[in-house]
Design a protein around this motif. Structure first.
Motif, PDB file in Angstrom:
ATOM      1  N   LEU A   1      27.537  48.443  58.105  1.00 40.13           N
ATOM      2  CA  LEU A   1      27.047  48.889  59.407  1.00 40.13           C
ATOM      3  C   LEU A   1      26.312  50.221  59.343  1.00 40.13           C
ATOM      4  O   LEU A   1      25.605  50.577  60.280  1.00 40.13           O
ATOM      5  N   THR A   2      26.433  50.941  58.238  1.00 42.91           N
ATOM      6  CA  THR A   2      25.663  52.182  58.106  1.00 42.91           C
ATOM      7  C   THR A   2      24.168  51.897  57.981  1.00 42.91           C
ATOM      8  O   THR A   2      23.365  52.797  58.162  1.00 42.91           O
ATOM      9  N   ASP A   3      23.801  50.641  57.697  1.00 40.24           N
ATOM     10  CA  ASP A   3      22.393  50.257  57.583  1.00 40.24           C
ATOM     11  C   ASP A   3      21.730  50.003  58.936  1.00 40.24           C
ATOM     12  O   ASP A   3      20.541  49.747  58.996  1.00 40.24           O
ATOM     13  N   ILE A   4      22.497  50.032  60.019  1.00 38.66           N
ATOM     14  CA  ILE A   4      21.934  49.786  61.343  1.00 38.66           C
ATOM     15  C   ILE A   4      21.825  51.123  62.071  1.00 38.66           C
ATOM     16  O   ILE A   4      22.791  51.866  62.163  1.00 38.66           O
ATOM     17  N   GLU A   5      20.636  51.406  62.609  1.00 37.34           N
ATOM     18  CA  GLU A   5      20.412  52.685  63.279  1.00 37.34           C
ATOM     19  C   GLU A   5      21.351  52.861  64.468  1.00 37.34           C
ATOM     20  O   GLU A   5      22.007  53.877  64.617  1.00 37.34           O
ATOM     21  N   SER A   6      21.409  51.893  65.361  1.00 37.52           N
ATOM     22  CA  SER A   6      22.322  51.928  66.511  1.00 37.52           C
ATOM     23  C   SER A   6      23.380  50.870  66.251  1.00 37.52           C
ATOM     24  O   SER A   6      23.393  49.812  66.870  1.00 37.52           O
ATOM     25  N   SER A   7      24.262  51.150  65.317  1.00 46.48           N
ATOM     26  CA  SER A   7      25.191  50.136  64.846  1.00 46.48           C
ATOM     27  C   SER A   7      26.210  49.738  65.901  1.00 46.48           C
ATOM     28  O   SER A   7      26.487  50.494  66.828  1.00 46.48           O
ATOM     29  N   PRO A   8      26.783  48.540  65.742  1.00 47.74           N
ATOM     30  CA  PRO A   8      27.922  48.176  66.581  1.00 47.74           C
ATOM     31  C   PRO A   8      29.058  49.167  66.337  1.00 47.74           C
ATOM     32  O   PRO A   8      29.034  49.930  65.368  1.00 47.74           O
ATOM     33  N   ASP A   9      30.033  49.155  67.201  1.00 46.82           N
ATOM     34  CA  ASP A   9      31.189  50.032  67.048  1.00 46.82           C
ATOM     35  C   ASP A   9      31.902  49.703  65.743  1.00 46.82           C
ATOM     36  O   ASP A   9      32.464  48.628  65.579  1.00 46.82           O
ATOM     37  N   THR A  10      31.868  50.635  64.803  1.00 48.11           N
ATOM     38  CA  THR A  10      32.433  50.413  63.476  1.00 48.11           C
ATOM     39  C   THR A  10      33.933  50.185  63.526  1.00 48.11           C
ATOM     40  O   THR A  10      34.459  49.329  62.823  1.00 48.11           O
ATOM     41  N   ASP A  11      34.641  50.946  64.355  1.00 51.48           N
ATOM     42  CA  ASP A  11      36.093  50.770  64.457  1.00 51.48           C
ATOM     43  C   ASP A  11      36.448  49.363  64.927  1.00 51.48           C
ATOM     44  O   ASP A  11      37.354  48.730  64.395  1.00 51.48           O
ATOM     45  N   THR A  12      35.724  48.868  65.925  1.00 46.10           N
ATOM     46  CA  THR A  12      35.975  47.513  66.426  1.00 46.10           C
ATOM     47  C   THR A  12      35.632  46.480  65.365  1.00 46.10           C
ATOM     48  O   THR A  12      36.385  45.526  65.153  1.00 46.10           O
ATOM     49  N   ALA A  13      34.521  46.660  64.673  1.00 49.45           N
ATOM     50  CA  ALA A  13      34.130  45.718  63.615  1.00 49.45           C
ATOM     51  C   ALA A  13      35.185  45.670  62.522  1.00 49.45           C
ATOM     52  O   ALA A  13      35.554  44.591  62.037  1.00 49.45           O
ATOM     53  N   GLU A  14      35.701  46.833  62.125  1.00 47.10           N
ATOM     54  CA  GLU A  14      36.753  46.876  61.098  1.00 47.10           C
ATOM     55  C   GLU A  14      38.020  46.187  61.576  1.00 47.10           C
ATOM     56  O   GLU A  14      38.636  45.426  60.829  1.00 47.10           O
ATOM     57  N   LEU A  15      38.442  46.463  62.807  1.00 48.95           N
ATOM     58  CA  LEU A  15      39.655  45.864  63.350  1.00 48.95           C
ATOM     59  C   LEU A  15      39.556  44.338  63.392  1.00 48.95           C
ATOM     60  O   LEU A  15      40.452  43.626  62.933  1.00 48.95           O
ATOM     61  N   LEU A  16      38.448  43.832  63.936  1.00 48.44           N
ATOM     62  CA  LEU A  16      38.298  42.380  64.062  1.00 48.44           C
ATOM     63  C   LEU A  16      38.163  41.710  62.695  1.00 48.44           C
ATOM     64  O   LEU A  16      38.691  40.613  62.484  1.00 48.44           O
ATOM     65  N   THR A  17      37.473  42.363  61.770  1.00 43.45           N
ATOM     66  CA  THR A  17      37.366  41.820  60.410  1.00 43.45           C
ATOM     67  C   THR A  17      38.743  41.762  59.763  1.00 43.45           C
ATOM     68  O   THR A  17      39.103  40.761  59.130  1.00 43.45           O
ATOM     69  N   ALA A  18      39.520  42.825  59.924  1.00 46.78           N
ATOM     70  CA  ALA A  18      40.879  42.843  59.368  1.00 46.78           C
ATOM     71  C   ALA A  18      41.717  41.711  59.943  1.00 46.78           C
ATOM     72  O   ALA A  18      42.480  41.051  59.217  1.00 46.78           O
ATOM     73  N   GLU A  19      41.574  41.432  61.232  1.00 46.09           N
ATOM     74  CA  GLU A  19      42.316  40.332  61.862  1.00 46.09           C
ATOM     75  C   GLU A  19      41.918  38.991  61.255  1.00 46.09           C
ATOM     76  O   GLU A  19      42.780  38.166  60.934  1.00 46.09           O
ATOM     77  N   LEU A  20      40.615  38.758  61.096  1.00 38.90           N
ATOM     78  CA  LEU A  20      40.165  37.484  60.529  1.00 38.90           C
ATOM     79  C   LEU A  20      40.649  37.305  59.095  1.00 38.90           C
ATOM     80  O   LEU A  20      41.116  36.229  58.719  1.00 38.90           O
ATOM     81  N   VAL A  21      40.532  38.347  58.290  1.00 39.13           N
ATOM     82  CA  VAL A  21      40.949  38.242  56.884  1.00 39.13           C
ATOM     83  C   VAL A  21      42.463  38.065  56.791  1.00 39.13           C
ATOM     84  O   VAL A  21      42.955  37.216  56.043  1.00 39.13           O
ATOM     85  N   ALA A  22      43.213  38.837  57.560  1.00 40.65           N
ATOM     86  CA  ALA A  22      44.676  38.709  57.533  1.00 40.65           C
ATOM     87  C   ALA A  22      45.107  37.311  57.978  1.00 40.65           C
ATOM     88  O   ALA A  22      46.016  36.717  57.378  1.00 40.65           O
ATOM     89  N   ASN A  23      44.454  36.763  59.000  1.00 38.49           N
ATOM     90  CA  ASN A  23      44.775  35.398  59.442  1.00 38.49           C
ATOM     91  C   ASN A  23      44.468  34.381  58.348  1.00 38.49           C
ATOM     92  O   ASN A  23      45.240  33.448  58.132  1.00 38.49           O
ATOM     93  N   ALA A  24      43.350  34.558  57.667  1.00 35.79           N
ATOM     94  CA  ALA A  24      42.993  33.624  56.599  1.00 35.79           C
ATOM     95  C   ALA A  24      44.022  33.672  55.476  1.00 35.79           C
ATOM     96  O   ALA A  24      44.417  32.639  54.937  1.00 35.79           O
ATOM     97  N   VAL A  25      44.474  34.862  55.120  1.00 32.22           N
ATOM     98  CA  VAL A  25      45.480  34.998  54.068  1.00 32.22           C
ATOM     99  C   VAL A  25      46.796  34.361  54.514  1.00 32.22           C
ATOM    100  O   VAL A  25      47.430  33.608  53.773  1.00 32.22           O
ATOM    101  N   GLU A  26      47.191  34.636  55.743  1.00 26.01           N
ATOM    102  CA  GLU A  26      48.485  34.164  56.240  1.00 26.01           C
ATOM    103  C   GLU A  26      48.524  32.662  56.499  1.00 26.01           C
ATOM    104  O   GLU A  26      49.542  32.012  56.252  1.00 26.01           O
ATOM    105  N   HIS A  27      47.430  32.096  56.980  1.00 27.73           N
ATOM    106  CA  HIS A  27      47.457  30.712  57.454  1.00 27.73           C
ATOM    107  C   HIS A  27      46.806  29.700  56.521  1.00 27.73           C
ATOM    108  O   HIS A  27      46.635  28.552  56.901  1.00 27.73           O
ATOM    109  N   THR A  28      46.413  30.113  55.337  1.00 24.50           N
ATOM    110  CA  THR A  28      45.887  29.156  54.363  1.00 24.50           C
ATOM    111  C   THR A  28      46.759  29.206  53.120  1.00 24.50           C
ATOM    112  O   THR A  28      47.159  30.276  52.680  1.00 24.50           O
ATOM    113  N   GLY A  29      47.024  28.046  52.578  1.00 20.46           N
ATOM    114  CA  GLY A  29      47.836  27.980  51.367  1.00 20.46           C
ATOM    115  C   GLY A  29      46.973  28.114  50.132  1.00 20.46           C
ATOM    116  O   GLY A  29      45.748  28.170  50.198  1.00 20.46           O
TER     117      GLY A  29
END
Length: 157
Positions: A46-74
């Motif tokens: 996101l540092t490559d975008i001049e008016s980037s999306p909210d980095t904190d929100t992007a990190e939080l939501l990405t962490a949720e998706l990755v954690a769900n993938a780890v937890e819910h896939t065998g």
């Protein structure tokens, strides 16, 4: 519901695709150690975008998706993180080997509220609430779950 971008082949450890818009693709280990790596990559991308999306929100939501993938896939199949910088913001996808949908990303069902005393159950609510759009799609090897965030207007000086 908006469909995510077409599926793409896994391209190895990390690949910056030199196209417009810019995108990144990385295979992450099927462990919780993938979460901080994914957060760092989103923050860096996101540092490559001049008016980037909210980095904190992007990190939080990405962490949720990755954690769900780890937890819910065998198994030990890697999880794939795809970040695409768009003219209007960014889209983040997490690919995993489980073809089952992640739950309802569009709206909660009747009487389906997260229990405030439970450790789990708020990830999809966060994604639905904080992203501008989200969804999932089938892939050749499982599914991809995605969200988009809009750019923030530049700060006035």
């Amino acid at each position: 519901m908006k469909a995510g971008p077409p599926p793409a082949a896994l391209n190895g450890p990390a690949l910056h695709e030199p196209s417009s818009p810019a995108s990144w693709r990385i295979a992450l280990p099927h462990t919780t150690a993938a979460v901080p790596v994914a957060r760092a990559l989103v923050r860096t991308a996101l540092t490559d975008i001049e008016s980037s999306p909210d980095t904190d929100t992007a990190e939080l939501l990405t962490a949720e998706l990755v954690a769900n993938a780890v937890e819910h896939t065998g198994g030990q199949d890697p999880i794939e993180l795809v970040i695409e910088l768009l003219p209007t913001g960014c889209q983040v996808e997490v690919h995993d080997s489980n073809p089952l949908p992640p739950g309802d990303l569009t709206a909660p069902g009747p009487h389906v509220e997260p229990d405030p005393w439970q450790e789990h159950g708020r990830g999809l609510l966060l994604i639905r609430t904080l992203s501008s759009s989200c969804g999932h799609r089938a892939t050749a090897s499982g599914k991809a779950v995605w969200f988009t965030l809009p750019t923030r207007p530049p700060h006035a000086c």
